[in-house]
Design a protein around this motif. Structure first.
Motif, PDB file in Angstrom:
ATOM      1  N   LYS A 208       0.843  -1.182   0.000  1.00 39.83           N
ATOM      2  CA  LYS A 208       0.000   0.000   0.000  1.00 39.83           C
ATOM      3  C   LYS A 208       0.889   1.245   0.000  1.00 39.83           C
ATOM      4  O   LYS A 208       1.792   1.382   0.836  1.00 39.83           O
ATOM      5  N   ASN A 209       0.624   2.140  -0.936  1.00 38.22           N
ATOM      6  CA  ASN A 209       1.434   3.353  -1.065  1.00 38.22           C
ATOM      7  C   ASN A 209       0.727   4.541  -0.422  1.00 38.22           C
ATOM      8  O   ASN A 209      -0.407   4.870  -0.784  1.00 38.22           O
ATOM      9  N   ILE A 210       1.408   5.184   0.516  1.00 35.86           N
ATOM     10  CA  ILE A 210       0.928   6.414   1.134  1.00 35.86           C
ATOM     11  C   ILE A 210       1.841   7.546   0.701  1.00 35.86           C
ATOM     12  O   ILE A 210       3.058   7.451   0.838  1.00 35.86           O
ATOM     13  N   GLU A 211       1.253   8.610   0.153  1.00 34.97           N
ATOM     14  CA  GLU A 211       2.067   9.754  -0.248  1.00 34.97           C
ATOM     15  C   GLU A 211       2.050  10.817   0.840  1.00 34.97           C
ATOM     16  O   GLU A 211       0.997  11.346   1.201  1.00 34.97           O
TER      17      GLU A 211
ATOM     18  N   ASP B 186      -2.653   4.830  -2.326  1.00 34.48           N
ATOM     19  CA  ASP B 186      -3.810   4.421  -1.529  1.00 34.48           C
ATOM     20  C   ASP B 186      -4.229   5.497  -0.545  1.00 34.48           C
ATOM     21  O   ASP B 186      -5.373   5.505  -0.077  1.00 34.48           O
ATOM     22  N   MET B 187      -3.297   6.394  -0.241  1.00 36.93           N
ATOM     23  CA  MET B 187      -3.585   7.460   0.717  1.00 36.93           C
ATOM     24  C   MET B 187      -2.666   8.639   0.462  1.00 36.93           C
ATOM     25  O   MET B 187      -1.511   8.458   0.054  1.00 36.93           O
ATOM     26  N   VAL B 188      -3.194   9.847   0.701  1.00 34.67           N
ATOM     27  CA  VAL B 188      -2.416  11.077   0.581  1.00 34.67           C
ATOM     28  C   VAL B 188      -2.522  11.821   1.905  1.00 34.67           C
ATOM     29  O   VAL B 188      -3.619  11.961   2.458  1.00 34.67           O
ATOM     30  N   TYR B 189      -1.374  12.298   2.420  1.00 32.05           N
ATOM     31  CA  TYR B 189      -1.378  13.029   3.685  1.00 32.05           C
ATOM     32  C   TYR B 189      -0.703  14.383   3.513  1.00 32.05           C
ATOM     33  O   TYR B 189       0.357  14.492   2.893  1.00 32.05           O
ATOM     34  N   LEU B 190      -1.334  15.428   4.078  1.00 33.91           N
ATOM     35  CA  LEU B 190      -0.788  16.780   4.058  1.00 33.91           C
ATOM     36  C   LEU B 190      -0.994  17.398   5.432  1.00 33.91           C
ATOM     37  O   LEU B 190      -2.114  17.465   5.931  1.00 33.91           O
ATOM     38  N   GLY B 191       0.113  17.857   6.066  1.00 32.12           N
ATOM     39  CA  GLY B 191       0.042  18.380   7.419  1.00 32.12           C
ATOM     40  C   GLY B 191       0.049  19.891   7.492  1.00 32.12           C
ATOM     41  O   GLY B 191      -0.010  20.594   6.480  1.00 32.12           O
TER      42      GLY B 191
END
Length: 247
Positions: A2-5, A50-55
């Motif tokens: 699973k790829n998380i960006e 599968d997921m993108v995260y931005l803080g």
């Protein structure tokens, strides 16, 4: 795999937000974290993620990120519609609205959601915590969410800005203690399909282990957490303390 960006960790790690993805990676060896710095085209543009995260970021970097992502607005909307998981924290939530007002300046946002934000840089920074409820079935197209139980969520906010609009149809959390997108509402964050955004800062998955387990299940992975016993005990202690002191 699973790829998380992890988007722009060089810009968006003010409160240790990047560890959110490191924590998920440690929970499951099937997770691969792709770190995309600001000079690099996002992996989600052409590759399967599968997921993108931005803080959370600074106000200056926030404006730069809007322009970095603007060419990919249509792609972001496609991914949301397709069910790709997004987690957006801190003031990065404002990037996805219609605009940000800063004094006499109006900064156009991506316009993915219909709300506006206003900065109050001359006022004291707002600091508070919240307790609320996330209902997985609300705003979801995933039939699996119908079998998911509501989750009590915790958050900490520290901000100069608030957001305004009608959040009744696309909010993330129903606030029990604290404020929502602005002091006049108890609707916190944004939710559309598997897109989740909150003003909360820092290590959100450690603060909300039940939500971390939910996201792992969303990715069809085992939901066992690293240090699960200890992190659940900390979550229960913090929840009890907030209800006693702020409720």
């Amino acid at each position: 795999m699973k790829n998380i960006e992890l988007l722009y960790p060089d810009y968006c790690n003010i409160y240790g937000e990047s560890y959110n993805m490191e924590y998920l990676r440690r929970c499951n060896s099937s997770i691969n974290v792709i770190e995309t710095v600001h000079k690099t085209e996002p992996a989600f543009v052409h590759d399967k993620v599968d997921m993108v995260y931005l803080g959370c970021t600074t106000e200056n970097k926030q404006e730069q990120i809007i322009e970095l992502l603007r060419p990919y607005k249509t792609r972001i909307e496609e991914l949301i519609e397709e069910g790709t998981i997004f987690l957006i924290t801190g003031n990065s939530i404002e990037i996805f609205g219609q605009s940000i007002t800063d004094g006499t300046r109006i900064i156009p946002g991506l316009g993915v959601f219909d709300f506006t934000s206003t900065r109050y840089m001359d006022d004291d920074r707002h600091n508070s915590q919240y307790v609320g409820t996330f209902n997985p079935s609300f705003g979801s197209k995933d039939v699996r969410d119908e079998n998911e139980s509501p989750i009590t969520m915790l958050g900490h906010r520290s901000q100069f800005s608030f957001s305004y609009g009608d959040f009744n149809s696309n909010y993330f959390i129903d606030i029990e203690i604290g404020i929502g997108m602005n002091p006049e509402t108890k609707r916190e964050g944004l939710r559309r399909n598997n897109f989740f955004a909150t003003y909360s800062l820092g290590p959100y998955f450690i603060l909300n282990p039940l939500f971390a387990k939910y996201i792992l299940r969303k990715m069809n992975l085992d939901d066992t957490l690293v240090f699960e016993k200890e992190i659940m005990e900390a979550y229960e202690y913090r929840l009890k303390e907030l209800r006693e002191n702020l409720g």
